[in-house]
Design an enzyme around this catalytic site. Sequence first.
Site, mmCIF file in Angstrom:
data_model
loop_
_atom_site.group_PDB
_atom_site.id
_atom_site.type_symbol
_atom_site.label_atom_id
_atom_site.label_comp_id
_atom_site.label_asym_id
_atom_site.label_seq_id
_atom_site.Cartn_x
_atom_site.Cartn_y
_atom_site.Cartn_z
ATOM 1 N N ALA A 157 -13.661 -11.605 2.589
ATOM 2 C CA ALA A 157 -13.482 -11.005 1.261
ATOM 3 C C ALA A 157 -14.731 -11.210 0.405
ATOM 4 O O ALA A 157 -15.153 -10.307 -0.331
ATOM 5 C CB ALA A 157 -12.250 -11.604 0.577
ATOM 6 N N ARG A 192 -17.021 -24.297 0.970
ATOM 7 C CA ARG A 192 -16.731 -25.579 1.615
ATOM 8 C C ARG A 192 -17.747 -25.836 2.728
ATOM 9 O O ARG A 192 -18.332 -26.908 2.817
ATOM 10 C CB ARG A 192 -15.303 -25.507 2.167
ATOM 11 C CG ARG A 192 -14.754 -26.770 2.742
ATOM 12 C CD ARG A 192 -13.308 -26.579 3.117
ATOM 13 N NE ARG A 192 -13.108 -25.483 4.092
ATOM 14 C CZ ARG A 192 -11.927 -25.119 4.571
ATOM 15 N NH1 ARG A 192 -10.825 -25.746 4.172
ATOM 16 N NH2 ARG A 192 -11.833 -24.141 5.446
ATOM 17 N N SER A 208 0.804 -1.230 0.000
ATOM 18 C CA SER A 208 0.000 0.000 0.000
ATOM 19 C C SER A 208 0.839 1.283 0.000
ATOM 20 O O SER A 208 0.481 2.238 -0.705
ATOM 21 C CB SER A 208 -0.971 -0.002 1.186
ATOM 22 O OG SER A 208 -1.935 -1.005 0.978
ATOM 23 N N LYS A 263 -9.826 -5.812 10.387
ATOM 24 C CA LYS A 263 -10.954 -5.198 9.678
ATOM 25 C C LYS A 263 -12.250 -5.248 10.482
ATOM 26 O O LYS A 263 -13.085 -4.347 10.368
ATOM 27 C CB LYS A 263 -11.150 -5.870 8.309
ATOM 28 C CG LYS A 263 -10.018 -5.553 7.327
ATOM 29 C CD LYS A 263 -10.283 -6.158 5.967
ATOM 30 C CE LYS A 263 -9.078 -6.001 5.062
ATOM 31 N NZ LYS A 263 -9.301 -6.535 3.716
HETATM 32 P P1 NDP Z 1 -11.449 -15.730 5.378
HETATM 33 O O1 NDP Z 1 -10.576 -16.494 6.308
HETATM 34 O O2 NDP Z 1 -12.446 -14.782 5.932
HETATM 35 O O3 NDP Z 1 -12.302 -16.793 4.499
HETATM 36 C C1 NDP Z 1 -11.665 -17.880 3.899
HETATM 37 C C2 NDP Z 1 -12.610 -18.572 2.919
HETATM 38 O O4 NDP Z 1 -11.843 -19.552 2.205
HETATM 39 C C3 NDP Z 1 -13.767 -19.327 3.569
HETATM 40 O O5 NDP Z 1 -14.874 -19.285 2.698
HETATM 41 C C4 NDP Z 1 -13.207 -20.755 3.682
HETATM 42 O O6 NDP Z 1 -14.209 -21.746 3.682
HETATM 43 C C5 NDP Z 1 -12.429 -20.853 2.392
HETATM 44 N N1 NDP Z 1 -11.323 -21.820 2.413
HETATM 45 C C6 NDP Z 1 -10.206 -21.772 3.168
HETATM 46 N N2 NDP Z 1 -9.381 -22.787 2.868
HETATM 47 C C7 NDP Z 1 -10.003 -23.516 1.887
HETATM 48 C C8 NDP Z 1 -9.669 -24.684 1.157
HETATM 49 N N3 NDP Z 1 -8.503 -25.322 1.370
HETATM 50 N N4 NDP Z 1 -10.524 -25.124 0.219
HETATM 51 C C9 NDP Z 1 -11.684 -24.475 -0.012
HETATM 52 N N5 NDP Z 1 -12.083 -23.363 0.651
HETATM 53 C C10 NDP Z 1 -11.245 -22.883 1.599
HETATM 54 O O7 NDP Z 1 -10.461 -15.041 4.331
HETATM 55 P P2 NDP Z 1 -10.728 -13.712 3.487
HETATM 56 O O8 NDP Z 1 -12.126 -13.780 2.975
HETATM 57 O O9 NDP Z 1 -10.321 -12.520 4.278
HETATM 58 O O10 NDP Z 1 -9.652 -13.817 2.292
HETATM 59 C C11 NDP Z 1 -9.827 -14.709 1.191
HETATM 60 C C12 NDP Z 1 -8.774 -14.455 0.134
HETATM 61 O O11 NDP Z 1 -8.950 -13.171 -0.456
HETATM 62 C C13 NDP Z 1 -7.343 -14.486 0.661
HETATM 63 O O12 NDP Z 1 -6.559 -15.221 -0.263
HETATM 64 C C14 NDP Z 1 -6.934 -13.020 0.666
HETATM 65 O O13 NDP Z 1 -5.540 -12.881 0.462
HETATM 66 C C15 NDP Z 1 -7.709 -12.493 -0.520
HETATM 67 N N6 NDP Z 1 -7.956 -11.036 -0.467
HETATM 68 C C16 NDP Z 1 -7.450 -10.247 -1.470
HETATM 69 C C17 NDP Z 1 -7.663 -8.876 -1.478
HETATM 70 C C18 NDP Z 1 -7.096 -8.038 -2.591
HETATM 71 O O14 NDP Z 1 -7.077 -6.802 -2.481
HETATM 72 N N7 NDP Z 1 -6.648 -8.622 -3.678
HETATM 73 C C19 NDP Z 1 -8.427 -8.203 -0.404
HETATM 74 C C20 NDP Z 1 -8.955 -9.137 0.588
HETATM 75 C C21 NDP Z 1 -8.701 -10.486 0.542
HETATM 76 P P3 NDP Z 1 -14.934 -22.243 5.034
HETATM 77 O O15 NDP Z 1 -16.068 -21.285 5.268
HETATM 78 O O16 NDP Z 1 -15.398 -23.599 4.720
HETATM 79 O O17 NDP Z 1 -13.896 -22.201 6.120
#
Ligand code: NDP
Length: 273
Positions: A135, A156, A21, A70
């Site tokens: 996200a 999932r 950033s 956040k």
């Molecule tokens: P969270 O921890 O809030 O959510 C994670 C999600 O991923 C849940 O839906 C979880 O499912 C799922 N998940 C985790 N591991 C697996 C797996 N092995 N197989 C399938 N599903 C899986 O994370 P965020 O929502 O904060 O972030 C998600 C992604 O977005 C990250 O990679 C982050 O880096 C990226 N991101 C990018 C941004 C950008 O500006 N480019 C901004 C914000 C985020 P379950 O509900 O079953 O646990």
Amino acid sequence: MSDTLTDKYCVIGNPIAHSKSPQIHAAYAVATHQNISYERCLAPLDGFEATVRRLIAEGYRGANVTVPFKLEAFQLATRLLDRARAAGAVNTLVFDDGEIIGDNTDGPGLVADIVRNAGVPLAGKRILMLGAGGAARGAMLPLLLEQPRELVIANRTLATAEALARDFPDYAERIAVRGFAEVEGVFDVVINATSASLSADVPPIPPSVFCQDTLALDMMYGNKPTVFMEFAAGHGARVRDGLGMLVEQAAEAFAIWRGVRPDTADLLKSMRQ
Ligand code: NDP
């Protein structure tokens, strides 16, 4: 005179050393002739609020907020914008005359990257969103405001996706919830909002969701394509990582703070190189 002073901003997180950033906002400040400083701010895991109070006392005008703060930023804000309320999280704070205003630019950044940078309008389209975490939640309202024909959330843990869908009752007829394996049909846009790419996993969706007109976007970014991008490209889709989303959410935050929207194209190009 105030316009000769440098307005201070920062990004608060833990860890924070990796954050791009400061580089992004420095480029926007030069391009728009804004006299600002923008630095990384490492807050102790149990010290987010104290850090914000210190920044306000030191005269900072605003801050971005990243992992893991956040939700705390959402709770600390004295006023919330609609999209922050819908996201249940805040990534942009404005410190204004005793108020702490909370906004969320992640979802608008995603939409800007898809519509403007990738050139894919979302009105009338079928969107598949993988994941139902923070996200994904932040992306919901900005995506729905683009009037897609259908937004399918696949996760999932099905109950988490169902709870997410329930929070958008005004759009219930456009939202569907599925397990990964139960997703059917071809999609115009597939967004990977899971963190599966971090562990080099691909959500087990049918490859038939992709065709050559599909845009497959992984919110994650890095030095090389994610496993999800490789999977999607292997089944004919056009692919994109999350760098454009990052650059666009920063532009949106910059516009909120400074009232001027920086052009993102040159910066995105140079960061990709
Ligand atoms: P969270 O921890 O809030 O959510 C994670 C999600 O991923 C849940 O839906 C979880 O499912 C799922 N998940 C985790 N591991 C697996 C797996 N092995 N197989 C399938 N599903 C899986 O994370 P965020 O929502 O904060 O972030 C998600 C992604 O977005 C990250 O990679 C982050 O880096 C990226 N991101 C990018 C941004 C950008 O500006 N480019 C901004 C914000 C985020 P379950 O509900 O079953 O646990």
